[in-house]
Design a protein around this motif. Structure first.
Motif, PDB file in Angstrom:
ATOM      1  N   GLU A   7      -0.431 -30.585   0.187  1.00 17.75           N
ATOM      2  CA  GLU A   7      -0.379 -29.294   0.874  1.00 17.75           C
ATOM      3  C   GLU A   7       0.166 -29.619   2.465  1.00 17.75           C
ATOM      4  O   GLU A   7       0.215 -30.680   2.873  1.00 17.75           O
ATOM      5  CB  GLU A   7      -2.101 -29.324   1.245  1.00 17.75           C
ATOM      6  CG  GLU A   7      -2.944 -29.253  -0.233  1.00 17.75           C
ATOM      7  CD  GLU A   7      -3.190 -30.325  -0.661  1.00 17.75           C
ATOM      8  OE1 GLU A   7      -3.939 -30.237  -1.823  1.00 17.75           O
ATOM      9  OE2 GLU A   7      -2.760 -31.511  -0.152  1.00 17.75           O
ATOM     10  N   PRO A   8       1.099 -28.678   2.552  1.00 20.83           N
ATOM     11  CA  PRO A   8       1.800 -28.984   3.664  1.00 20.83           C
ATOM     12  C   PRO A   8       1.218 -28.982   5.055  1.00 20.83           C
ATOM     13  O   PRO A   8       1.721 -30.294   5.786  1.00 20.83           O
ATOM     14  CB  PRO A   8       2.482 -27.590   3.879  1.00 20.83           C
ATOM     15  CG  PRO A   8       2.489 -26.792   2.462  1.00 20.83           C
ATOM     16  CD  PRO A   8       1.130 -27.336   2.010  1.00 20.83           C
ATOM     17  N   ILE A  22      -1.686 -30.800   5.325  1.00 22.96           N
ATOM     18  CA  ILE A  22      -2.227 -32.164   5.308  1.00 22.96           C
ATOM     19  C   ILE A  22      -1.094 -32.998   5.461  1.00 22.96           C
ATOM     20  O   ILE A  22      -0.897 -34.368   6.016  1.00 22.96           O
ATOM     21  CB  ILE A  22      -3.091 -32.230   3.979  1.00 22.96           C
ATOM     22  CG1 ILE A  22      -4.189 -31.354   4.001  1.00 22.96           C
ATOM     23  CG2 ILE A  22      -3.548 -33.808   4.062  1.00 22.96           C
ATOM     24  CD1 ILE A  22      -4.915 -31.223   2.748  1.00 22.96           C
ATOM     25  N   ARG A  23       0.116 -32.716   4.554  1.00 16.56           N
ATOM     26  CA  ARG A  23       1.301 -33.522   4.618  1.00 16.56           C
ATOM     27  C   ARG A  23       1.648 -33.943   6.236  1.00 16.56           C
ATOM     28  O   ARG A  23       2.015 -34.949   6.658  1.00 16.56           O
ATOM     29  CB  ARG A  23       2.328 -33.062   3.942  1.00 16.56           C
ATOM     30  CG  ARG A  23       3.621 -34.028   3.804  1.00 16.56           C
ATOM     31  CD  ARG A  23       4.852 -33.492   2.921  1.00 16.56           C
ATOM     32  NE  ARG A  23       6.042 -34.259   3.222  1.00 16.56           N
ATOM     33  CZ  ARG A  23       6.559 -35.024   2.117  1.00 16.56           C
ATOM     34  NH1 ARG A  23       5.926 -34.886   1.019  1.00 16.56           N
ATOM     35  NH2 ARG A  23       7.379 -35.837   2.379  1.00 16.56           N
ATOM     36  N   ALA A  24       1.856 -32.830   6.787  1.00 18.98           N
ATOM     37  CA  ALA A  24       2.333 -32.786   8.270  1.00 18.98           C
ATOM     38  C   ALA A  24       1.370 -34.048   9.265  1.00 18.98           C
ATOM     39  O   ALA A  24       1.726 -34.790  10.015  1.00 18.98           O
ATOM     40  CB  ALA A  24       2.288 -31.681   8.897  1.00 18.98           C
ATOM     41  N   ASP A  25       0.147 -33.740   8.882  1.00 17.53           N
ATOM     42  CA  ASP A  25      -0.976 -34.758   9.549  1.00 17.53           C
ATOM     43  C   ASP A  25      -0.603 -36.290   9.293  1.00 17.53           C
ATOM     44  O   ASP A  25      -0.782 -37.082   9.959  1.00 17.53           O
ATOM     45  CB  ASP A  25      -2.186 -34.212   9.468  1.00 17.53           C
ATOM     46  CG  ASP A  25      -2.482 -33.028  10.196  1.00 17.53           C
ATOM     47  OD1 ASP A  25      -1.674 -32.639  11.188  1.00 17.53           O
ATOM     48  OD2 ASP A  25      -3.569 -32.241   9.997  1.00 17.53           O
ATOM     49  N   VAL A  26      -0.493 -36.332   7.698  1.00 18.70           N
ATOM     50  CA  VAL A  26      -0.366 -37.780   7.344  1.00 18.70           C
ATOM     51  C   VAL A  26       0.870 -38.299   7.912  1.00 18.70           C
ATOM     52  O   VAL A  26       1.090 -39.470   8.065  1.00 18.70           O
ATOM     53  CB  VAL A  26      -0.629 -37.719   5.936  1.00 18.70           C
ATOM     54  CG1 VAL A  26      -0.229 -38.940   5.296  1.00 18.70           C
ATOM     55  CG2 VAL A  26      -1.876 -37.259   5.507  1.00 18.70           C
ATOM     56  N   GLU A  27       2.031 -37.362   7.606  1.00 14.36           N
ATOM     57  CA  GLU A  27       3.458 -38.004   8.302  1.00 14.36           C
ATOM     58  C   GLU A  27       3.125 -38.335   9.830  1.00 14.36           C
ATOM     59  O   GLU A  27       4.011 -39.362   9.972  1.00 14.36           O
ATOM     60  CB  GLU A  27       4.467 -36.675   7.931  1.00 14.36           C
ATOM     61  CG  GLU A  27       4.605 -36.563   6.788  1.00 14.36           C
ATOM     62  CD  GLU A  27       5.702 -35.244   6.493  1.00 14.36           C
ATOM     63  OE1 GLU A  27       5.830 -34.604   7.621  1.00 14.36           O
ATOM     64  OE2 GLU A  27       6.620 -35.128   5.827  1.00 14.36           O
ATOM     65  N   ALA A  28       2.535 -37.800  10.539  1.00 10.43           N
ATOM     66  CA  ALA A  28       2.303 -38.237  11.916  1.00 10.43           C
ATOM     67  C   ALA A  28       1.770 -39.784  11.987  1.00 10.43           C
ATOM     68  O   ALA A  28       1.968 -40.242  12.985  1.00 10.43           O
ATOM     69  CB  ALA A  28       1.496 -37.135  12.742  1.00 10.43           C
TER      70      ALA A  28
END
Length: 252
Positions: free
Chosen positions: A122-123, A125-131
């Motif tokens: 999920e875009p 969620i991915r962005a938050d995990v990437e951070a």
């Protein structure tokens, strides 16, 4: 649509209304001056109001984020998230509490991504995990995170050569919970460097629901105060009556 969930929400609101004392909003209808803004992980097991027994309006400004992140990406730059910056700059709030929690799924996802390159599809969620991944990667190079976890796993491992069905499970749990605390320190550090916190005190806590810090489910443990991480100094800060609220998994 789940009617049962809807009815449950309304029943709970009725309980909330009944529990409010007369005149609860009298001092707050035209504005707010919360003493504390709390940033906690978005997790159903971790209630920000609940952990601090807040049952009246006006005390706690709450912000929830995956991985209790205090930052947002704006035009390619990491800045203090608006939900944190707003009370600090516009409601005279003087304390920021960053609260991580044991068993954090966001930190676990970032740990998986750091090890395997696999991210949630999920875009958002991915962005938050990437951070979180750079923080996790830095943590994995810190002996206080990885070394202590391996030592714990060896100490708690099977005796007399007994087989362990999953020899890495305990070590991974220990690493994850140490990374939770490591992430709290990093979030406190980022917030402390922000212009919006110039006049604020920033505390870092871990909410324990796995017995990692002590034997009281639901207790918060102070791990950081404006960058101070030494348990002895933190115990002096909180006083003898609350010394049991100071602990760390990152002894050096």
């Amino acid at each position: 649509m789940s009617r049962r969930a809807l009815v449950d929400l309304l029943d709970r609101n009725d309980d909330h209304v009944a529990a409010l004392s007369s005149g609860s909003f009298d001092q707050h209808r035209d504005g707010q001056r919360p003493g504390v803004v709390s940033v906690c992980c978005s997790d159903s097991r971790v209630s920000q109001e609940g952990m601090f027994a807040v049952d009246e309006p006006g005390f706690l400004f709450t912000a929830g984020a995956i991985g209790n992140s205090v930052s947002a990406l704006v035009d390619g730059e990491r800045v203090l998230d608006g939900s944190v910056a707003y009370p600090l700059r516009h409601t005279e709030t003087e304390v920021l509490a960053v609260v991580g929690h044991t068993g954090c799924g966001a930190v676990d996802a970032a740990l998986t991504a750091a090890r395997t390159g696999e991210f949630p599809p999920e875009p958002g969620i991915r962005a938050d995990v990437e951070a979180l991944v750079p923080i996790v990667e830095e943590g994995l190079s810190d002996p206080a995170v990885v070394g202590s976890a391996v030592d714990d796993a060896n100490a708690d491992g099977p005796a007399d050569g007994a087989a362990d069905e999953d020899p890495d499970s305990h070590a991974d749990t220990s690493v994850r919970d140490r990374l939770v605390e490591y992430n709290v320190h990093e979030q406190v550090a980022f917030a402390g460097e922000s212009e919006e916190t110039a006049d604020a005190t920033v505390y870092g806590f871990v909410y324990d629901l796995h017995g990692a810090y002590g034997d009281r489910d639901g207790a918060v443990y102070l791990v950081n105060a404006d960058g101070e991480r030494d348990p002895a100094a933190l115990r002096d800060l909180v006083g003898e009556a609350h010394a049991d609220h100071v602990a760390t998994l990152l002894e050096r």
